[in-house]
Design a protein around this motif. Sequence first.
Motif, PDB file in Angstrom:
ATOM      1  N   ARG A 152       0.850  -1.179   0.000  1.00  0.00           N
ATOM      2  CA  ARG A 152       0.000   0.000   0.000  1.00  0.00           C
ATOM      3  C   ARG A 152       0.894   1.240   0.000  1.00  0.00           C
ATOM      4  O   ARG A 152       2.079   1.158  -0.291  1.00  0.00           O
ATOM      5  CB  ARG A 152      -0.952  -0.026   1.199  1.00  0.00           C
ATOM      6  CG  ARG A 152      -1.843  -1.276   1.202  1.00  0.00           C
ATOM      7  CD  ARG A 152      -2.803  -1.268   2.369  1.00  0.00           C
ATOM      8  NE  ARG A 152      -3.524  -2.517   2.477  1.00  0.00           N
ATOM      9  CZ  ARG A 152      -4.660  -2.808   1.869  1.00  0.00           C
ATOM     10  NH1 ARG A 152      -5.205  -1.941   1.065  1.00  0.00           N
ATOM     11  NH2 ARG A 152      -5.248  -3.970   2.020  1.00  0.00           N
ATOM     12  N   ASP A 153       0.350   2.396   0.339  1.00  0.00           N
ATOM     13  CA  ASP A 153       1.152   3.612   0.267  1.00  0.00           C
ATOM     14  C   ASP A 153       2.071   3.741   1.473  1.00  0.00           C
ATOM     15  O   ASP A 153       2.063   2.925   2.387  1.00  0.00           O
ATOM     16  CB  ASP A 153       0.258   4.853   0.116  1.00  0.00           C
ATOM     17  CG  ASP A 153      -0.657   5.057   1.318  1.00  0.00           C
ATOM     18  OD1 ASP A 153      -0.179   4.887   2.452  1.00  0.00           O
ATOM     19  OD2 ASP A 153      -1.834   5.411   1.121  1.00  0.00           O
ATOM     20  N   ASP A 154       2.902   4.813   1.456  1.00  0.00           N
ATOM     21  CA  ASP A 154       3.945   4.964   2.471  1.00  0.00           C
ATOM     22  C   ASP A 154       3.410   5.257   3.860  1.00  0.00           C
ATOM     23  O   ASP A 154       4.168   5.287   4.823  1.00  0.00           O
ATOM     24  CB  ASP A 154       4.902   6.083   2.049  1.00  0.00           C
ATOM     25  CG  ASP A 154       5.743   5.689   0.843  1.00  0.00           C
ATOM     26  OD1 ASP A 154       5.876   4.478   0.602  1.00  0.00           O
ATOM     27  OD2 ASP A 154       6.244   6.593   0.152  1.00  0.00           O
ATOM     28  N   GLN A 155       2.118   5.533   3.984  1.00  0.00           N
ATOM     29  CA  GLN A 155       1.553   5.846   5.288  1.00  0.00           C
ATOM     30  C   GLN A 155       1.197   4.589   6.073  1.00  0.00           C
ATOM     31  O   GLN A 155       0.889   4.667   7.251  1.00  0.00           O
ATOM     32  CB  GLN A 155       0.323   6.740   5.126  1.00  0.00           C
ATOM     33  CG  GLN A 155       0.631   8.097   4.517  1.00  0.00           C
ATOM     34  CD  GLN A 155       1.716   8.841   5.281  1.00  0.00           C
ATOM     35  OE1 GLN A 155       1.605   9.034   6.495  1.00  0.00           O
ATOM     36  NE2 GLN A 155       2.749   9.267   4.588  1.00  0.00           N
ATOM     37  N   GLU A 156       1.186   3.446   5.424  1.00  0.00           N
ATOM     38  CA  GLU A 156       0.872   2.214   6.141  1.00  0.00           C
ATOM     39  C   GLU A 156       2.056   1.805   7.009  1.00  0.00           C
ATOM     40  O   GLU A 156       3.212   2.051   6.666  1.00  0.00           O
ATOM     41  CB  GLU A 156       0.528   1.099   5.155  1.00  0.00           C
ATOM     42  CG  GLU A 156      -0.725   1.364   4.343  1.00  0.00           C
ATOM     43  CD  GLU A 156      -1.974   1.465   5.193  1.00  0.00           C
ATOM     44  OE1 GLU A 156      -1.943   1.020   6.353  1.00  0.00           O
ATOM     45  OE2 GLU A 156      -2.979   2.002   4.702  1.00  0.00           O
ATOM     46  N   ASN A 202       3.942  -1.914  13.249  1.00  0.00           N
ATOM     47  CA  ASN A 202       3.341  -2.946  14.089  1.00  0.00           C
ATOM     48  C   ASN A 202       4.405  -3.994  14.391  1.00  0.00           C
ATOM     49  O   ASN A 202       5.273  -4.268  13.552  1.00  0.00           O
ATOM     50  CB  ASN A 202       2.152  -3.597  13.390  1.00  0.00           C
ATOM     51  CG  ASN A 202       1.014  -2.624  13.156  1.00  0.00           C
ATOM     52  OD1 ASN A 202       0.745  -1.761  13.988  1.00  0.00           O
ATOM     53  ND2 ASN A 202       0.334  -2.743  12.028  1.00  0.00           N
ATOM     54  N   TRP A 228      -1.849  -5.361   5.807  1.00  0.00           N
ATOM     55  CA  TRP A 228      -1.762  -3.911   5.912  1.00  0.00           C
ATOM     56  C   TRP A 228      -0.338  -3.412   6.021  1.00  0.00           C
ATOM     57  O   TRP A 228      -0.115  -2.228   6.272  1.00  0.00           O
ATOM     58  CB  TRP A 228      -2.584  -3.429   7.107  1.00  0.00           C
ATOM     59  CG  TRP A 228      -4.047  -3.623   6.872  1.00  0.00           C
ATOM     60  CD1 TRP A 228      -4.812  -4.656   7.311  1.00  0.00           C
ATOM     61  CD2 TRP A 228      -4.907  -2.784   6.102  1.00  0.00           C
ATOM     62  NE1 TRP A 228      -6.107  -4.510   6.858  1.00  0.00           N
ATOM     63  CE2 TRP A 228      -6.198  -3.368   6.122  1.00  0.00           C
ATOM     64  CE3 TRP A 228      -4.713  -1.586   5.402  1.00  0.00           C
ATOM     65  CZ2 TRP A 228      -7.271  -2.794   5.460  1.00  0.00           C
ATOM     66  CZ3 TRP A 228      -5.793  -1.019   4.749  1.00  0.00           C
ATOM     67  CH2 TRP A 228      -7.063  -1.621   4.783  1.00  0.00           C
ATOM     68  N   SER A 229       0.630  -4.292   5.836  1.00  0.00           N
ATOM     69  CA  SER A 229       2.030  -3.905   6.001  1.00  0.00           C
ATOM     70  C   SER A 229       2.767  -3.983   4.671  1.00  0.00           C
ATOM     71  O   SER A 229       2.906  -5.062   4.099  1.00  0.00           O
ATOM     72  CB  SER A 229       2.714  -4.818   7.023  1.00  0.00           C
ATOM     73  OG  SER A 229       2.120  -4.665   8.293  1.00  0.00           O
ATOM     74  N   PRO A 230       3.269  -2.848   4.181  1.00  0.00           N
ATOM     75  CA  PRO A 230       3.979  -2.854   2.905  1.00  0.00           C
ATOM     76  C   PRO A 230       5.431  -3.305   3.009  1.00  0.00           C
ATOM     77  O   PRO A 230       6.097  -3.475   2.002  1.00  0.00           O
ATOM     78  CB  PRO A 230       3.915  -1.380   2.488  1.00  0.00           C
ATOM     79  CG  PRO A 230       3.929  -0.647   3.782  1.00  0.00           C
ATOM     80  CD  PRO A 230       3.138  -1.501   4.737  1.00  0.00           C
TER      81      PRO A 230
END
Length: 220
Positions: free
Chosen positions: A8-12, A107, A34-36
């Motif tokens: 996903r994007d850099d905010q994840e 996380n 949810w973790s890139p």
Amino acid sequence: MSSHHIVRDDQEPALIIANGAACSQELLGQLLEWSPFVVVLDSAIERVLELEIKVDVLLGDFDSGFDANYYKEIQYPLEIIHTPNQDKTDLEKAFDFLIERNFPAVNVVWATGKRADHTITNITSIAKFRNQLKIVLFDDHSKIHLLPQKFQKWYTKNTVISLIPIGAVHGIHSVNLFYPLQNDSLTIGYRTGSSNHVTEDGLITIEHSKGDLLLMECWD
């Protein structure tokens, strides 16, 4: 366990897999979705590979006999980060690495259980990164994070909330907790806010004026 995770994007948040007790595959799968970016501490790499998780970074001090390049071949492309500094734990070094890469949040799983000394150190060490990285620790029974001076969140009635000070915390006020705190102080080893719970469905508010206060959402 899937060998791929959703980018996903850099905010994840990134995901760190430490080397404590394993969590459920269900929880790990949810976090991977949810973790890139996945960082694994060297002592956990064999356990992680057994779950067929795609790893982005392998980090650690790589004790004598540890062949990091072997895992690079298996997990290509894999970034190898050697962190020989013995004054910090491998988890703290992983936090430093993510800060250097400008990650806003992470996380963490497998950071509790097994050795008690590692568990206590892993939980309490997140305080020193308060202003640099948002850190949330997960296991099958708890979600742990450091509170800002004012915290509000919606919870359902009877959700178990534990407030655990790192050292001493002063000027604590709460709203919508069954055992209210009104300008109270908590000190680890003497008085903590363990096993409180939400009074009614709705927002809780927790404020404190000084110190580092952990919130643990707990379930059996």
